[in-house]
Design an enzyme around this catalytic site. Structure first.
Site, PDB file in Angstrom:
ATOM      1  N   SER A 146       4.087  48.872   8.382  1.00  9.19           N
ATOM      2  CA  SER A 146       5.129  49.161   7.386  1.00  9.19           C
ATOM      3  C   SER A 146       6.477  49.256   8.100  1.00  9.19           C
ATOM      4  O   SER A 146       6.531  49.404   9.325  1.00  9.19           O
ATOM      5  CB  SER A 146       4.804  50.504   6.726  1.00  9.19           C
ATOM      6  OG  SER A 146       5.900  50.960   5.954  1.00  9.19           O
ATOM      7  N   TYR A 159       2.487  59.257   5.352  1.00  9.62           N
ATOM      8  CA  TYR A 159       2.536  57.785   5.359  1.00  9.62           C
ATOM      9  C   TYR A 159       3.250  57.306   6.626  1.00  9.62           C
ATOM     10  O   TYR A 159       2.768  56.417   7.336  1.00  9.62           O
ATOM     11  CB  TYR A 159       3.237  57.285   4.102  1.00  9.62           C
ATOM     12  CG  TYR A 159       3.213  55.781   3.944  1.00  9.62           C
ATOM     13  CD1 TYR A 159       2.115  55.142   3.391  1.00  9.62           C
ATOM     14  CD2 TYR A 159       4.298  54.999   4.345  1.00  9.62           C
ATOM     15  CE1 TYR A 159       2.080  53.751   3.245  1.00  9.62           C
ATOM     16  CE2 TYR A 159       4.273  53.618   4.206  1.00  9.62           C
ATOM     17  CZ  TYR A 159       3.169  52.999   3.654  1.00  9.62           C
ATOM     18  OH  TYR A 159       3.151  51.623   3.522  1.00  9.62           O
TER      19      TYR A 159
HETATM   20  P1  NAP Z   1      -1.765  48.185  -3.543  1.00 12.72           P
HETATM   21  O1  NAP Z   1      -1.854  47.019  -4.455  1.00 12.72           O
HETATM   22  O2  NAP Z   1      -1.754  49.554  -4.104  1.00 12.72           O
HETATM   23  O3  NAP Z   1      -2.928  48.029  -2.462  1.00 12.72           O
HETATM   24  C1  NAP Z   1      -3.435  49.107  -1.727  1.00 12.72           C
HETATM   25  C2  NAP Z   1      -4.929  48.903  -1.620  1.00 12.72           C
HETATM   26  O4  NAP Z   1      -5.489  49.927  -0.789  1.00 12.72           O
HETATM   27  C3  NAP Z   1      -5.589  48.993  -2.982  1.00 12.72           C
HETATM   28  O5  NAP Z   1      -6.439  47.897  -3.153  1.00 12.72           O
HETATM   29  C4  NAP Z   1      -6.346  50.310  -2.898  1.00 12.72           C
HETATM   30  O6  NAP Z   1      -7.541  50.287  -3.638  1.00 12.72           O
HETATM   31  C5  NAP Z   1      -6.639  50.407  -1.420  1.00 12.72           C
HETATM   32  N1  NAP Z   1      -6.970  51.797  -1.143  1.00 12.72           N
HETATM   33  C6  NAP Z   1      -6.211  52.892  -1.405  1.00 12.72           C
HETATM   34  N2  NAP Z   1      -6.934  54.004  -1.166  1.00 12.72           N
HETATM   35  C7  NAP Z   1      -8.150  53.593  -0.746  1.00 12.72           C
HETATM   36  C8  NAP Z   1      -9.346  54.256  -0.360  1.00 12.72           C
HETATM   37  N3  NAP Z   1      -9.461  55.594  -0.399  1.00 12.72           N
HETATM   38  N4  NAP Z   1     -10.420  53.523  -0.003  1.00 12.72           N
HETATM   39  C9  NAP Z   1     -10.342  52.181  -0.016  1.00 12.72           C
HETATM   40  N5  NAP Z   1      -9.260  51.488  -0.365  1.00 12.72           N
HETATM   41  C10 NAP Z   1      -8.182  52.187  -0.731  1.00 12.72           C
HETATM   42  O7  NAP Z   1      -0.449  48.097  -2.666  1.00 12.72           O
HETATM   43  P2  NAP Z   1       0.072  47.054  -1.574  1.00 12.72           P
HETATM   44  O8  NAP Z   1       1.521  47.233  -1.567  1.00 12.72           O
HETATM   45  O9  NAP Z   1      -0.505  45.710  -1.785  1.00 12.72           O
HETATM   46  O10 NAP Z   1      -0.461  47.699  -0.214  1.00 12.72           O
HETATM   47  C11 NAP Z   1      -1.220  47.002   0.752  1.00 12.72           C
HETATM   48  C12 NAP Z   1      -0.856  47.498   2.145  1.00 12.72           C
HETATM   49  O11 NAP Z   1       0.494  47.142   2.419  1.00 12.72           O
HETATM   50  C13 NAP Z   1      -0.932  49.016   2.312  1.00 12.72           C
HETATM   51  O12 NAP Z   1      -1.468  49.328   3.579  1.00 12.72           O
HETATM   52  C14 NAP Z   1       0.521  49.436   2.234  1.00 12.72           C
HETATM   53  O13 NAP Z   1       0.763  50.657   2.891  1.00 12.72           O
HETATM   54  C15 NAP Z   1       1.177  48.272   2.915  1.00 12.72           C
HETATM   55  N6  NAP Z   1       2.612  48.128   2.661  1.00 12.72           N
HETATM   56  C16 NAP Z   1       3.078  47.834   1.412  1.00 12.72           C
HETATM   57  C17 NAP Z   1       4.448  47.683   1.221  1.00 12.72           C
HETATM   58  C18 NAP Z   1       5.035  47.342  -0.109  1.00 12.72           C
HETATM   59  O14 NAP Z   1       6.277  47.296  -0.218  1.00 12.72           O
HETATM   60  N7  NAP Z   1       4.266  47.094  -1.146  1.00 12.72           N
HETATM   61  C19 NAP Z   1       5.330  47.846   2.293  1.00 12.72           C
HETATM   62  C20 NAP Z   1       4.819  48.157   3.541  1.00 12.72           C
HETATM   63  C21 NAP Z   1       3.451  48.282   3.721  1.00 12.72           C
HETATM   64  P3  NAP Z   1      -7.728  51.273  -4.911  1.00 12.72           P
HETATM   65  O15 NAP Z   1      -6.427  51.291  -5.645  1.00 12.72           O
HETATM   66  O16 NAP Z   1      -8.838  50.618  -5.662  1.00 12.72           O
HETATM   67  O17 NAP Z   1      -8.088  52.616  -4.364  1.00 12.72           O
END
Ligand code: NAP
Length: 254
Positions: A146, A159
């Site tokens: 991130s 986080y």
């Molecule tokens: P997202 O759609 O909310 O994806 C996050 C995923 O992690 C979901 O599929 C969620 O599954 C899973 N997850 C959360 N808690 C979990 C648990 N207890 N056990 C297993 N799986 C779990 O959001 P995203 O933005 O695509 O995030 C993906 C990655 O990118 C994350 O690591 C996030 O920190 C990182 N990231 C995102 C951004 C951004 O701007 N979007 C920026 C920097 C980094 P469930 O919902 O089914 O629990």
């Protein structure tokens, strides 16, 4: 004659595991890896990854595990190993965010964020690397870090600590596993339009402030991350390890 298997970016013959692939960045990465020729194990938790698997077709299978439980990573790895025989490419994408003032942040929330975002990344990496090392096989691990691997953020201490940890863990594992031909890298996404960032986009002031600071002038889309993931899983990146690549529309450069 050059076949697609010889191509710098082909993932034909490889088995990938993508965590958190029911939607957002994980689903986009899973689809891109499959397009590059990989078989893909897509993981979901509360939201099953069946739709992602269906969209990919027969090269994919869906798995479910709660990575906030310490046994979740082991169960997931063994289920994927049983179905596909091995894991060559691991994308540690699952992650969660919890927002609260640091002085009020509950220990229970801190522990859950650290378990999902950092400890399960270590656990899954260990299972995959142990197996690859035992088979004398090469592999790739890509962690989703991130901008808060570099910056502290506000109201997200767990986080920021977990993603800072992901960056350091990426380097630590890269150092130890390079001799085994396992490259470990991370992608640091900028502001990407997913469920994770919905609250920020719905806040007019924050949304404007964020957009004003992004040189590209727009939020990223999950597909913006997918190409870098394919690159880091492919032969094209064999001499890259321990790197954290920002895919942020220029945010960190400002
Ligand atoms: P997202 O759609 O909310 O994806 C996050 C995923 O992690 C979901 O599929 C969620 O599954 C899973 N997850 C959360 N808690 C979990 C648990 N207890 N056990 C297993 N799986 C779990 O959001 P995203 O933005 O695509 O995030 C993906 C990655 O990118 C994350 O690591 C996030 O920190 C990182 N990231 C995102 C951004 C951004 O701007 N979007 C920026 C920097 C980094 P469930 O919902 O089914 O629990």
């Amino acid at each position: 004659m050059t076949t697609s298997r010889d191509s710098l970016f082909s993932l034909e013959g490889k088995v990938a595991l993508v965590t958190g692939a029911a939607g957002g960045i994980g689903a986009a990465i899973a689809q891109a890896l499959a397009q590059a020729g990989a078989q893909v194990a897509v993981h979901g938790n509360r939201r099953p990854a069946d739709e992602t698997a269906l969209a990919i077709g027969e090269a994919a299978a869906a798995f479910s595990a709660d990575l906030s439980q310490s046994e979740g990573a082991e169960q997931l790895f063994h289920a994927v190993r049983a179905r596909f025989g091995r894991v060559d490419l691991l994308i540690n994408n699952a992650g969660m965010i919890h927002r609260a003032a640091a002085e009020e942040f509950a220990l229970e929330d801190w522990n859950r964020v650290l378990q999902v975002n950092l400890t399960s990344v270590f656990q899954l990496s260990q299972f995959v690397a142990r197996d690859l090392i035992a088979q004398k096989a090469a592999g790739k691990i890509v962690n989703i870090a991130s901008l808060l691997s570099f910056q502290g953020g506000i109201r997200v201490p767990a986080y920021a600590a977990s993603k800072g940890g992901v960056a350091q863990l990426t380097k630590a594992l890269a150092n130890e596993w390079a001799p085994h031909h396992i490259q470990v890298n991370a992608i640091a996404p900028g502001y990407i339009e997913t469920a994770n960032t919905e609250a920020l986009r719905n806040d007019e002031t924050r949304n404007r402030q964020i957009l004003e600071r992004i040189p590209a002038g727009r939020w990223g889309e999950p597909e913006d991350i997918a190409g870098t993931a394919v690159f880091l899983c492919s032969r094209a990146s064999d001499y890259i390890t321990g790197s954290i690549i920002a895919v942020d529309g220029g945010w960190l450069g400002r």
